[in-house]
Design an enzyme around this catalytic site. Structure first.
Site, PDB file in Angstrom:
ATOM      1  N   GLY A 239       0.758  -1.240   0.000  1.00 46.72           N
ATOM      2  CA  GLY A 239       0.000   0.000   0.000  1.00 46.72           C
ATOM      3  C   GLY A 239       0.787   1.287   0.000  1.00 46.72           C
ATOM      4  N   PRO A 274       4.694  -5.235  -0.348  1.00 48.12           N
ATOM      5  CG  PRO A 274       6.851  -4.351  -0.309  1.00 48.12           C
ATOM      6  CD  PRO A 274       6.006  -5.444   0.279  1.00 48.12           C
ATOM      7  NE  ARG A 312      -2.232   2.888 -11.457  1.00 51.54           N
ATOM      8  CZ  ARG A 312      -2.134   4.058 -10.889  1.00 51.54           C
ATOM      9  NH1 ARG A 312      -1.480   5.021 -11.485  1.00 51.54           N
ATOM     10  NH2 ARG A 312      -2.686   4.274  -9.730  1.00 51.54           N
ATOM     11  CE1 TYR A 316      -8.271   1.577 -10.238  1.00 55.05           C
ATOM     12  CE2 TYR A 316      -6.132   1.822 -11.279  1.00 55.05           C
ATOM     13  CZ  TYR A 316      -7.108   1.026 -10.720  1.00 55.05           C
ATOM     14  OH  TYR A 316      -6.903  -0.315 -10.641  1.00 55.05           O
ATOM     15  CB  CYS A 346     -13.178   2.957 -30.803  1.00 59.00           C
ATOM     16  SG  CYS A 346     -12.188   2.769 -32.276  1.00 59.00           S
ATOM     17  CD  GLU A 347     -14.279   2.235 -24.477  1.00 52.87           C
ATOM     18  OE1 GLU A 347     -14.861   2.951 -23.630  1.00 52.87           O
ATOM     19  OE2 GLU A 347     -14.405   1.011 -24.542  1.00 52.87           O
TER      20      GLU A 347
HETATM   21  N1  LLP Z   1      -1.350  -7.144  -0.766  1.00 49.07           N
HETATM   22  C1  LLP Z   1      -2.632  -7.293  -1.147  1.00 49.07           C
HETATM   23  C2  LLP Z   1      -3.480  -8.260  -0.450  1.00 49.07           C
HETATM   24  C3  LLP Z   1      -3.140  -6.502  -2.199  1.00 49.07           C
HETATM   25  O1  LLP Z   1      -4.401  -6.644  -2.559  1.00 49.07           O
HETATM   26  C4  LLP Z   1      -2.290  -5.579  -2.852  1.00 49.07           C
HETATM   27  C5  LLP Z   1      -2.789  -4.759  -3.954  1.00 49.07           C
HETATM   28  C6  LLP Z   1      -0.949  -5.476  -2.435  1.00 49.07           C
HETATM   29  C7  LLP Z   1      -0.530  -6.268  -1.376  1.00 49.07           C
HETATM   30  C8  LLP Z   1       0.035  -4.542  -3.054  1.00 49.07           C
HETATM   31  O2  LLP Z   1      -0.345  -3.215  -2.910  1.00 49.07           O
HETATM   32  P1  LLP Z   1       0.659  -2.047  -3.324  1.00 49.07           P
HETATM   33  O3  LLP Z   1       1.850  -2.119  -2.429  1.00 49.07           O
HETATM   34  O4  LLP Z   1       1.018  -2.233  -4.746  1.00 49.07           O
HETATM   35  O5  LLP Z   1      -0.137  -0.804  -3.108  1.00 49.07           O
HETATM   36  N2  LLP Z   1      -4.541  -1.433  -9.867  1.00 49.07           N
HETATM   37  C9  LLP Z   1      -4.493  -0.431  -8.827  1.00 49.07           C
HETATM   38  C10 LLP Z   1      -3.905  -0.972  -7.550  1.00 49.07           C
HETATM   39  C11 LLP Z   1      -4.632  -2.186  -7.016  1.00 49.07           C
HETATM   40  C12 LLP Z   1      -3.979  -2.799  -5.805  1.00 49.07           C
HETATM   41  C13 LLP Z   1      -4.575  -4.125  -5.492  1.00 49.07           C
HETATM   42  N3  LLP Z   1      -4.003  -4.772  -4.365  1.00 49.07           N
HETATM   43  C14 LLP Z   1      -3.714   0.765  -9.350  1.00 49.07           C
HETATM   44  O6  LLP Z   1      -3.270   0.743 -10.496  1.00 49.07           O
HETATM   45  O7  LLP Z   1      -3.587   1.765  -8.646  1.00 49.07           O
END
Ligand code: LLP
Length: 416
Positions: A239, A274, A312, A316, A346-347
Site C-alpha cells: 500500500g 509491497p 490507470r 482511476y 475507440c472510447e
Molecule cells: N497485498 C494485497 C493483499 C493486495 O491486494 C495488494 C494490492 C498489495 C498487497 C500490493 O499493494 P501495493 O503495495 O502495490 O499498493 N490497480 C491499482 C492498484 C490495485 C492494488 C490491489 N491490491 C492501481 O493501479 O492503482
C-alpha cells in the site's frame, strides 16, 4: 528517486537513450530500470532491518518473470492472488516457503495446487474459504498454515477502487468474525491458523491510516494471546504510495519509523507485501505521437499507446507525468501549448493525460509516460485487438528484451 534522467535534453534510462530503445524495439514500449527496481526493494529491506521481515513482492503489480527473478535473487518472497500467479512464481525458482496467497475468490483447483506446492501461508478471507482449504488439506494429508485477513474498517485516503480496508469492502473478515475463527480454530483440523493479515489499500501516502489499523490489530493480537491463541505471523500488506505528480509520500524509512514501534511490541514475525513501491517508478511507457489534431475546443496529441496498454488514467483518473523524450531547449520562437494526450482506442475515456503543457509537439515525437512500472503492463489487455507492447530491462548500458511484442497471430492463438 529513479534512473530516468535527461542528458543533453535527451531522456535516458540509466545509460541508455530512450529514443534509441524506441527506434530498436518500436513503440509503445515498456522500459524498466533494473537499478531503480533493486534499490526500491533494498530501501524497504533496509528500513525494516531491525525486525528482519519477510518481504513478499506483490506480483500483481508486475508479474514479468525477469522482474520477479531479480527480486527473488534479492531475497524477496512473492504475494500471489491466483493460480496463474502461483505458476509464474514457481517458475522463478522462489522457495515455496516464501509464497503467501491472498484473494477473496480462490477456487478449489487453485487451493489444491497451492497446498500441493507447499506454499507458506494462505491469507484466508472468509469462513467458507477456510473450510474449503481445511477440507482440501485433509484430503492431501498436509497440514497447512493459514492467516486470517482482517478488515480493520479504516478509511484510507486513496481512490475508492483501491481502498480495501474499509467495512464496505469485500476483503477480509471483521474483528468479531476473526475472533470466532481463532477461538474455534481447533475445528479446522488440517490447518494451523496462527497468522493475521491486513492490507488497507494502495497508493497511501501517509503513515497515519497504517498506524491506526495496526493499533487495532495489535490490540486484537493481545486479546487473542490472553486467550491462549498464539499469533506467529502478522502480515501488514502493501500500500505504500509513490510520487506520480506533486504528492510527497512517506519514504520507506519514515513509514518504518512510524510502524516499527508498534510491530516491535508483537512476538510475531512480520510479513510485508509491497508492490507499487518497489516497481512503480522503475518503469516508463514510451509512446510516439501519431497525429496532432486541433478541434475548435481542443488540441490532441494522438499517440500509439492507449488504455489497453496503460489503463490507470482511464480507470482511476490517475495522473502519470508525461515527458518529451527529446526535450527541445526552450527558445522564444517555440510555443508552449496545451494538449490532451490520447490513444487510438475507440472510447472517449482513452487518454493518458489531459491538459498537459509541452513545447509544441509534432508528429513522430516520442513521449515517456512515467511511473508506469506498477499496474501498467500487468493491467494491459488486447482491447481493440491491439497486440500488447514489448518490455525491455535496462541495466547500466545493457538492454534485455524481457517480453516481445505480441503478434497478430498471438491475438487469435487460443481461439478454436
Ligand atoms: N497485498 C494485497 C493483499 C493486495 O491486494 C495488494 C494490492 C498489495 C498487497 C500490493 O499493494 P501495493 O503495495 O502495490 O499498493 N490497480 C491499482 C492498484 C490495485 C492494488 C490491489 N491490491 C492501481 O493501479 O492503482
Amino acid at each position: 528517486m529513479n534512473d530516468f534522467n535527461y542528458r543533453h535534453n535527451n531522456l535516458y534510462c540509466e545509460s541508455v537513450a530512450v529514443e534509441e530503445l524506441a527506434r530498436k524495439y518500436g513503440t509503445p514500449l515498456y522500459v524498466y530500470s533494473r537499478n531503480t527496481l533493486v534499490s526500491h526493494f533494498r530501501k524497504i529491506k533496509e528500513a525494516f532491518r531491525p525486525i528482519n521481515p519477510l518481504i513478499c513482492f506483490s506480483m500483481k503489480a508486475n508479474p514479468n518473470q525477469s522482474i520477479l527473478r531479480i527480486l527473488v535473487r534479492e531475497g524477496s518472497g512473492l504475494d500471489i492472488v491466483s493460480g496463474g500467479e502461483l505458476y509464474r512464481a514457481l517458475r522463478t525458482g522462489v522457495s515455496s516457503r516464501k509464497i503467501v496467497y491472498a484473494g477473496v475468490g480462490k477456487t478449489e483447483k487453485e487451493i489444491e495446487l497451492a497446498i500441493r506446492h507447499r506454499i507458506f501461508l494462505f491469507n484466508a478471507e472468509s469462513i467458507p474459504e477456510l473450510e474449503l482449504v481445511n477440507k482440501i488439506a485433509g484430503r492431501l494429508g498436509i497440514r497447512q498454515k493459514a492467516a486470517i485477513r482482517i478488515n480493520p474498517d479504516i478509511k484510507a485516503k486513496t481512490h475508492k477502487y483501491i481502498t480495501t480496508g474499509h467495512g464496505d469492502n469485500k476483503f477480509g473478515v471483521d474483528f468479531d468474525t476473526a475472533r470466532k475463527i481463532f477461538l474455534d480454530r481447533r475445528k479446522y483440523k488440517n490447518l494451523n491458523i496462527s497468522g493475521i493479515h491486513m492490507h488497507i489499500g494502495s497508493q497511501i501516502v501517509e503513515a497515519e491510516p497504517f498506524v491506526r489499523a495496526l493499533k487495532r490489530l495489535t490490540g486484537f493480537v493481545k486479546y487473542l494471546e490472553a486467550r491462549g491463541v498464539n499469533i506467529r505471523w502478522v502480515n501488514i500488506g502493501g500500500g505504500l504510495g509513490i510520487i506520480y505528480s506533486r504528492e510527497r509520500p512517506q519514504t520507506a524509512r519514515e513509514y518504518a519509523k512510524e510502524v516499527l514501534p508498534i510491530l516491535r511490541k508483537l512476538k510475531a514475525n512480520i510479513i510485508l507485501e509491497p508492490g507499487r513501491f518497489i516497481v512503480g517508478n522503475a518503469g516508463l511507457l514510451v509512446t510516439r505521437v501519431q497525429y496532432i489534431k486541433e478541434t475548435p475546443n481542443k488540441r490532441f496529441a494522438i499517440v500509439d499507446a492507449g488504455m489497453n496498454d496503460l489503463i490507470r488514467p482511464s480507470l482511476y483518473g490517475a495522473y502519470h507525468e508525461i515527458l518529451p523524450v527529446r526535450s527541445p531547449s526552450y527558445s522564444g520562437s517555440k510555443k508552449i501549448r496545451v494538449y490532451d494526450v490520447v490513444g487510438p482506442i475507440c472510447e472517449s475515456g482513452d487518454f493518458l493525460g489531459k491538459g498537459r503543457k509541452f513545447i509544441e509537439l509534432k508528429q513522430r515525437d516520442l513521449l515517456g509516460v512515467m511511473g508506469a512500472g506498477a499496474y501498467g503492463f500487468s493491467m494491459s489487455s488486447n482491447y481493440n485487438s491491439r497486440p500488447r507492447p514489448s518490455e525491455v530491462m535496462v541495466d547500466g548500458s545493457a538492454v534485455k528484451l524481457i517480453r516481445r511484442r505480441e503478434t497478430y497471430e498471438d491475438l487469435i492463438r487460443a481461439e478454436t
